[in-house]
Design an enzyme around this catalytic site. Structure first.
Site, PDB file in Angstrom:
ATOM      1  N   LYS A  38       2.643  11.323  -3.435  1.00  0.00           N
ATOM      2  CA  LYS A  38       1.563  10.658  -4.176  1.00  0.00           C
ATOM      3  C   LYS A  38       0.626  11.674  -4.830  1.00  0.00           C
ATOM      4  O   LYS A  38       0.019  11.417  -5.857  1.00  0.00           O
ATOM      5  CB  LYS A  38       0.797   9.772  -3.197  1.00  0.00           C
ATOM      6  N   GLU A  77      -7.256   0.544  -4.280  1.00  0.00           N
ATOM      7  CA  GLU A  77      -7.219   0.416  -2.816  1.00  0.00           C
ATOM      8  C   GLU A  77      -8.541  -0.106  -2.235  1.00  0.00           C
ATOM      9  O   GLU A  77      -8.522  -1.028  -1.414  1.00  0.00           O
ATOM     10  CB  GLU A  77      -6.819   1.754  -2.185  1.00  0.00           C
ATOM     11  N   ASP A 125     -12.853   5.273   1.803  1.00  0.00           N
ATOM     12  CA  ASP A 125     -11.418   5.360   2.083  1.00  0.00           C
ATOM     13  C   ASP A 125     -10.964   6.827   2.092  1.00  0.00           C
ATOM     14  O   ASP A 125     -10.865   7.465   1.048  1.00  0.00           O
ATOM     15  CB  ASP A 125     -10.674   4.556   1.000  1.00  0.00           C
ATOM     16  N   ASP A 150       0.887  -1.162   0.000  1.00  0.00           N
ATOM     17  CA  ASP A 150       0.000   0.000   0.000  1.00  0.00           C
ATOM     18  C   ASP A 150       0.926   1.212   0.000  1.00  0.00           C
ATOM     19  O   ASP A 150       1.535   1.535   1.018  1.00  0.00           O
ATOM     20  CB  ASP A 150      -0.885  -0.040   1.257  1.00  0.00           C
TER      21      ASP A 150
END
Ligand code: AMP
Length: 653
Positions: free
Chosen positions: A72, A171, A193, A10
């Site tokens: 990211k 994810e 999420d 992850d």
């Protein structure tokens, strides 16, 4: 030896996690510092050395300009797409408005995949230390709402880190896999999420090994970082009103402020009021200034209400899309919460309001994504059978047609892999070629969507407009990455592109970066080994000195002098970076302290014959747990020492 294991990673905005499935269990692997979360932070030190994870995070305050976090948010992004995120970070972002961004650190430019690769390399090493063998393959997760360029950039990061990314998986889908692997009954679940940098919502049909993503939506510009920024601004504004000093102008104060704001935000998830206390935050002519203030949960909620509210739209659109596909009566049975930020009570309340039910609390929101990625790795490896994962493409894909209008070939939420073809023609007489402009997004006009790539099909024979037949085909693979192909049906002439250029890196560039990363891997290994040897030498000296102080008087003068000389030599060696000298000096001290060890041994066993105590028994040869020096890396964790988590990943709270 290379492992045949496929690890699950992850690669988060704030933290990253690595996991592996062995037997029926998934293990979340602890890093060298013993932590299961590795901060996604990279720093470049004065000598060009690369620091990753906790070590990098720890020095962020004093080296903020050369410390890169939240990378990211920049993956696969052009400069004109990141105005908001650029303001959130202290490091320098470079590149023209239409160019993919780079980060400038100590005068050198790095692409976001290169920075991410440093984190991936670290996680790879963590897994290798645990498994005791080289790891070559990984499943890496991305937000479901990542576009093609962001996915490709993530894959590139893997290659640079020396990992074959066998699958990019969304994810929320990974979370659903971890949640539902052993579920027998059918359930419709929503995975909500909310992480450090992105927000994702996915709705899935899960049961009997089938994971069918019905719809997905999200916001790749929304995360916990944005909330931190609001808290920081509030604190800085209050401080300025009191003192006239703007802390935002001082990099060091700003970094301390950022950490304090995040800490306060996290604390306010469990308490109603918290104290901020930052002594010596700045100074003016009247002397040093300290920052102390209280902040309440109500204030935090007020400051962030609109940000949290931004999660509502994607949730409603996702539900709407699911109902369009599966019928108006479609509803979710369970909502799974993922991502660190979901611990905020206001977020939980929003989830309850939207879905009309209490969310499920059984998964660890920080680790479930990596666990799912490891499960997917085991599925690809065929260690787990009878799992069918049906994911979707998050955004519509099409080509530009006359007048700048987008013609969609693959609508959003289409199950992947998928293949679509459509025949187009020319707009004017004797047109010699056509340009295929590939777009991703939901807006009708091409200028409002994201260009994934352009290519030309040339050499069309002269013909009246509307006559040539150009077949365009779109293929999306299981990673969500697009391959476009055009063919003139009249002449059979073909042209195709994998939308690779969208990540901004050619294969050559990726391989060059890979070589660079490899060369750093050697240097990093040397650095780590140096740090380990230093720490060992340091505690050896400490332990011998302590023993000498207590028992040294019983030694003969020459023995004592020998030990003291050896200590001196080791202390001298520790001033430099010469690994061999440190090793030699450690060995000499170990040998010299042999007499001391022998004497203690004899004292402890009166009457017993003194056995030849080996040098490894000399005091301090096995260094005790001294204070963690920055950069200290304890030895690799042995197999079996990592925490073991059940595959179905139920964590009772
Ligand atoms: P992730 O990207 O999933 O690692 O999520 C990281 C984000 O979660 C960061 O913005 C953290 O500040 C936030 N976070 C972690 N713990 C908490 C907490 N207890 N309360 C609120 N936010 C948290």
């Amino acid at each position: 030896m290379a492992s045949n294991k496929i690890i699950g990673i992850d690669l988060g905005t704030t933290n990253s996690v690595v996991a592996v499935r062995e037997g029926d269990k998934v293990t979340v692997i602890a890093n060298a510092q013993g932590n299961r979360l590795t901060p996604s932070v990279v720093a470049i030190g004065e000598k060009g050395e690369r620091l990753v994870g906790q070590v990098a995070k720890r020095q962020a305050i004093t080296n903020s300009k050369n410390t890169v976090y939240s990378i990211k948010r920049f993956m696969g992004r052009r400069h004109n797409e990141v105005a908001a995120e650029e303001k959130l970070v202290p490091y320098e972002i470079v590149g023209g408005p239409d160019e993919l961004v780079k980060v400038r650190v100590r005068g050198k430019d790095y692409t976001p995949p290169e920075i991410s690769a440093m984190v991936l390399q670290d996680l790879k090493r963590t897994a290798e230390n645990y498994l005791g063998e080289e790891v070559k393959k990984a499943v890496v997760t991305v937000p479901a709402y990542f576009n093609d360029a962001q996915r490709q950039a993530t894959k590139d990061a893997g290659v640079i880190a020396g990992l074959e990314v066998v699958r990019i998986i969304n994810e929320p889908t990974a979370s659903a896999l971890a949640y539902g692997l052993d579920k027998k009954k059918n359930e419709k679940i929503a995975v909500f999420d909310f992480g450090g940098g992105t927000f994702d919502i996915s709705i899935l049909d899960v049961g009997e090994g089938v994971f069918d993503v019905v719809a997905t939506n999200g916001d790749t510009h929304l995360g916990g970082d944005d909330l931190d920024q609001r808290v920081m601004d509030f604190i800085a504004d209050t401080f300025r009103a009191d003192t006239g000093i703007d802390l935002r102008k001082d990099q060091m104060a700003l970094q301390r402020l950022k950490e304090a704001a995040e800490k306060a935000k996290c604390e306010l998830s469990t308490v109603l009021e918290t104290d901020l206390n930052l002594p010596f935050i700045t100074a003016d002519s009247s002397g040093p200034k300290h920052l102390t203030m209280k902040i309440t949960r109500a204030k935090l909620e007020e400051l962030t209400r609109d940000l949290i509210g931004r999660a509502r739209g994607p949730c409603l659109r996702c539900l709407e899309d699911a109902r369009r596909k599966r019928g108006a009566a479609f509803n979710v049975d369970e909502v799974i919460l993922v991502g660190g930020q979901i611990r905020m009570p206001a977020i939980e309340a929003l989830v309850k309001e939207i879905f009309g039910r209490d969310p499920h609390k059984g998964v660890n929101p920080d680790e479930v994504v990596a666990v799912g990625a490891a499960i997917q790795g085991a599925v690809i490896n065929q260690e787990i059978k009878d799992i069918l994962l049906l994911d979707v493409t998050p955004l519509s894909l099409g080509v530009e047609t006359l007048g700048g209008v987008v013609d969609i070939l693959i609508p959003r939420n289409t199950t992947i892999p998928t293949h679509k073809t459509k025949v187009y023609t020319t707009a004017s007489d004797s047109q010699p070629g056509v340009e295929i402009h590939v777009l991703q997004g939901e807006r009708p006009m091409s200028r409002d969507n994201r260009t994934l790539g352009r290519f030309e099909l040339t050499g069309l024979p002269p013909a009246p407009r509307g006559m040539p037949q150009i077949e365009v085909s779109f293929d999306i693979d299981a990673n969500g990455i697009l391959n476009v192909h055009a063919k003139d049906l009249g002449t059979g002439k073909e042209q195709s592109i994998i939308i690779k250029s969208s990540s901004g890196l050619s294969d050559d560039e990726v391989h060059k970066m890979q070589r660079e990363a490899e060369s750093h891997a050697e240097e990093d290994k040397r650095q780590r080994s140096l740090i380990e040897k230093r720490n060992q030498a340091d505690s050896l000296v400490y332990n011998v000195q302590r023993t000498l102080k207590e028992h040294g008087s019983k030694l003969s003068e020459p023995d004592r002098a020998k030990i003291e000389a050896a200590i001196k030599e080791i202390q001298e060696a520790l001033k430099g970076d010469d690994l061999a000298r440190i090793e030699r000096a450690s060995e000499t001290l170990t040998q010299a302290s042999y007499t001391l060890a022998q004497m203690l041994y004899q004292q402890k066993q009166p009457g017993a014959e003194a056995g030849p105590a080996g040098p490894q028994e000399a005091p301090g040869a096995a260094p005790g747990p001294g204070p963690q020096a920055p950069g200290e890396t304890p030895g690799p964790k042995g197999k079996g020492e990592g925490d073991v988590i059940d595959a179905d990943y139920e964590v009772k709270e």
